[in-house]
Design a protein around this motif. Sequence first.
Motif, PDB file in Angstrom:
ATOM      1  N   ALA A  43       5.460 -19.821 -17.676  1.00 43.82           N
ATOM      2  CA  ALA A  43       3.847 -19.906 -18.264  1.00 43.82           C
ATOM      3  C   ALA A  43       3.638 -21.345 -18.624  1.00 43.82           C
ATOM      4  N   VAL A  44       2.409 -21.946 -18.808  1.00 41.82           N
ATOM      5  CA  VAL A  44       1.751 -22.898 -19.409  1.00 41.82           C
ATOM      6  C   VAL A  44       0.913 -22.506 -20.276  1.00 41.82           C
ATOM      7  N   VAL A  45       0.950 -23.364 -21.597  1.00 43.28           N
ATOM      8  CA  VAL A  45      -0.163 -23.221 -22.632  1.00 43.28           C
ATOM      9  C   VAL A  45      -0.821 -24.478 -22.622  1.00 43.28           C
ATOM     10  N   THR A  46      -2.109 -24.606 -22.475  1.00 45.40           N
ATOM     11  CA  THR A  46      -2.782 -25.602 -22.444  1.00 45.40           C
ATOM     12  C   THR A  46      -4.255 -25.429 -23.150  1.00 45.40           C
ATOM     13  N   ARG A  47      -4.983 -26.527 -23.423  1.00 47.21           N
ATOM     14  CA  ARG A  47      -6.103 -26.626 -24.040  1.00 47.21           C
ATOM     15  C   ARG A  47      -7.188 -25.904 -22.896  1.00 47.21           C
ATOM     16  N   PRO A  48      -8.129 -25.201 -23.452  1.00 43.59           N
ATOM     17  CA  PRO A  48      -9.385 -24.547 -22.680  1.00 43.59           C
ATOM     18  C   PRO A  48     -10.120 -25.803 -21.758  1.00 43.59           C
TER      19      PRO A  48
END
Length: 120
Positions: free
Chosen positions: A28-33
């Motif tokens: 997965a990737v976590v990024t800003r909205p």
Amino acid sequence: MRLVFAGTPEVAVPSLEALIASRHEVAAVVTRPDAPSGRGRKLRPSPVAERAADAGIEVLRPERPRDPEFLARLREIAPDCCPVVAYGALLPKVALDIPARGWVNLHFSLLPAWGGGGGG
């Protein structure tokens, strides 16, 4: 190794691409909205979100990294390690404790080595 990559701007995309091409699994990737962009101020995904979506990788966009839904999903994914390149938000200790081998901040500046500059 099972990874969750955290990053937001275009400068983080080459690092994500290198991980995708590696023997490791980018789960997965976590990024800003998504944020308003351009003349019409339409909501647009971050460059990291766009690249992850193109690769068929799950994209997590927590409003706040301490959101219970985000933390629960991160636990479900059970990453071994989380590389970070210019994510853009501070992660709470509860999130930092989830990956077995921690979070690794890949930083472009020498400032952190000298005690300044903050995180990326």
